[in-house]
Design a protein around this motif. Sequence first.
Motif, PDB file in Angstrom:
ATOM      1  N   TYR A  41       4.288   5.927  -1.886  1.00 56.12           N
ATOM      2  CA  TYR A  41       5.018   6.740  -0.915  1.00 56.12           C
ATOM      3  C   TYR A  41       6.518   6.515  -1.050  1.00 56.12           C
ATOM      4  O   TYR A  41       7.319   7.455  -1.169  1.00 56.12           O
ATOM      5  CB  TYR A  41       4.507   6.357   0.467  1.00 56.12           C
ATOM      6  CG  TYR A  41       5.179   7.016   1.620  1.00 56.12           C
ATOM      7  CD1 TYR A  41       4.959   8.376   1.892  1.00 56.12           C
ATOM      8  CD2 TYR A  41       6.018   6.294   2.462  1.00 56.12           C
ATOM      9  CE1 TYR A  41       5.570   8.978   2.970  1.00 56.12           C
ATOM     10  CE2 TYR A  41       6.624   6.891   3.542  1.00 56.12           C
ATOM     11  CZ  TYR A  41       6.395   8.238   3.794  1.00 56.12           C
ATOM     12  OH  TYR A  41       7.004   8.828   4.858  1.00 56.12           O
ATOM     13  N   TYR A  42       6.913   5.221  -1.113  1.00 53.20           N
ATOM     14  CA  TYR A  42       8.333   4.903  -1.244  1.00 53.20           C
ATOM     15  C   TYR A  42       8.886   5.396  -2.584  1.00 53.20           C
ATOM     16  O   TYR A  42      10.018   5.874  -2.658  1.00 53.20           O
ATOM     17  CB  TYR A  42       8.553   3.390  -1.130  1.00 53.20           C
ATOM     18  CG  TYR A  42       8.328   2.854   0.261  1.00 53.20           C
ATOM     19  CD1 TYR A  42       8.825   3.547   1.368  1.00 53.20           C
ATOM     20  CD2 TYR A  42       7.618   1.673   0.486  1.00 53.20           C
ATOM     21  CE1 TYR A  42       8.609   3.088   2.653  1.00 53.20           C
ATOM     22  CE2 TYR A  42       7.400   1.199   1.763  1.00 53.20           C
ATOM     23  CZ  TYR A  42       7.896   1.906   2.849  1.00 53.20           C
ATOM     24  OH  TYR A  42       7.688   1.450   4.104  1.00 53.20           O
ATOM     25  N   LYS A 100       0.818  -1.210   0.000  1.00 47.97           N
ATOM     26  CA  LYS A 100       0.000   0.000   0.000  1.00 47.97           C
ATOM     27  C   LYS A 100       0.850   1.257   0.000  1.00 47.97           C
ATOM     28  O   LYS A 100       0.441   2.295  -0.479  1.00 47.97           O
ATOM     29  CB  LYS A 100      -0.907  -0.010   1.239  1.00 47.97           C
ATOM     30  CG  LYS A 100      -2.294  -0.543   0.951  1.00 47.97           C
ATOM     31  CD  LYS A 100      -3.181  -0.368   2.161  1.00 47.97           C
ATOM     32  CE  LYS A 100      -4.573  -0.897   1.865  1.00 47.97           C
ATOM     33  NZ  LYS A 100      -5.419  -0.885   3.062  1.00 47.97           N
ATOM     34  N   LYS A 101       2.055   1.122   0.581  1.00 46.92           N
ATOM     35  CA  LYS A 101       2.904   2.307   0.686  1.00 46.92           C
ATOM     36  C   LYS A 101       3.831   2.456  -0.505  1.00 46.92           C
ATOM     37  O   LYS A 101       4.768   3.241  -0.473  1.00 46.92           O
ATOM     38  CB  LYS A 101       3.736   2.208   1.975  1.00 46.92           C
ATOM     39  CG  LYS A 101       2.930   2.539   3.206  1.00 46.92           C
ATOM     40  CD  LYS A 101       3.870   2.769   4.376  1.00 46.92           C
ATOM     41  CE  LYS A 101       3.148   3.455   5.515  1.00 46.92           C
ATOM     42  NZ  LYS A 101       4.049   3.699   6.653  1.00 46.92           N
TER      43      LYS A 101
END
Lengths: 126, 170
Positions: free
Chosen positions: A6-7, A2-3
């Motif tokens: 973001y990464y 899910k991230k």
Amino acid sequence: MKKLNYYLTIGFLGLVLLSTVGLYLPQYRGAEQTLFLEIHKDGQLHQKIPLSTAANQEIKVTDEMGHYNLIEIKAGQARVKQADCPNQVCVNAGWLSKPNQITFCAPNKLKIKLTGQGNNLDATSY
Amino acid sequence: MKTKRILLIALFISLAAILSIVERSIIIPQAHPGVKLGLANVITLLSIIMLGYKDAFLVVLLRCVLATLIGGNPVSFLFSITGGLFSTLVMVLLWRTFNQHISIVNISIIGAICHNLGQLFVASWLAHELLLYSLLPILMISAVITGYAVGVVTKRVYKSLQARQVKVYS
């Protein structure tokens, strides 16, 4: 998972930061050295001129097909002044004045490059 | 149904060819030579999302051929086809692997980075010169900026196409 986005964003910011550092790093290297202008045509060395002592001049490199690049030397700097290639990348690159600067004209297979002699970073750090 | 799909492919190819021709006349002041917007990537991304990977490759291939025929030279064809196919390959793999989890903007940025890497590879191969990789930092920075802009545009266009009930045929 899910991230992931973001990464990725952090990764892109890191890449930009790293590139900015890489952009300014070479400028601190070896300011005082004898510069040579190398003109390569079709992958072979065409001419090598000591830039710091060379007089102001213009060199025209023409091939069998009649395509040309006009190289100008002025006050220890060099540039491609004129070319008959379609994209004009070599002309737009402007003046070369530092060692390891390079410009390349892909349609005419012409490459000009500044090389320094002697006082490299390895030699002066002792 | 099939006719609509063919129509969409034809529309995308012509749009992409026009965008890459128009792009040549857009000169960004004070930008490094070789830095481009990459507007045709909007269409590449849209065709990956809406048509699937096979037709996305078709769109990229025919776009490069058309743009070269209308106003290009063999060298510019070599540059655009290598960069285009490499970035399309990476974007297709990303889209198929992380279908739900990766945003369009991020795929576009990675595509732009791969496009520049592919072109730099061709340039250094043509010039027999590894020193050309010193252009890497400026190309990476420009890729992140232009990739972001292109990604935002693509997202808007995709949303607007969805709002107009243009079906996804992948």
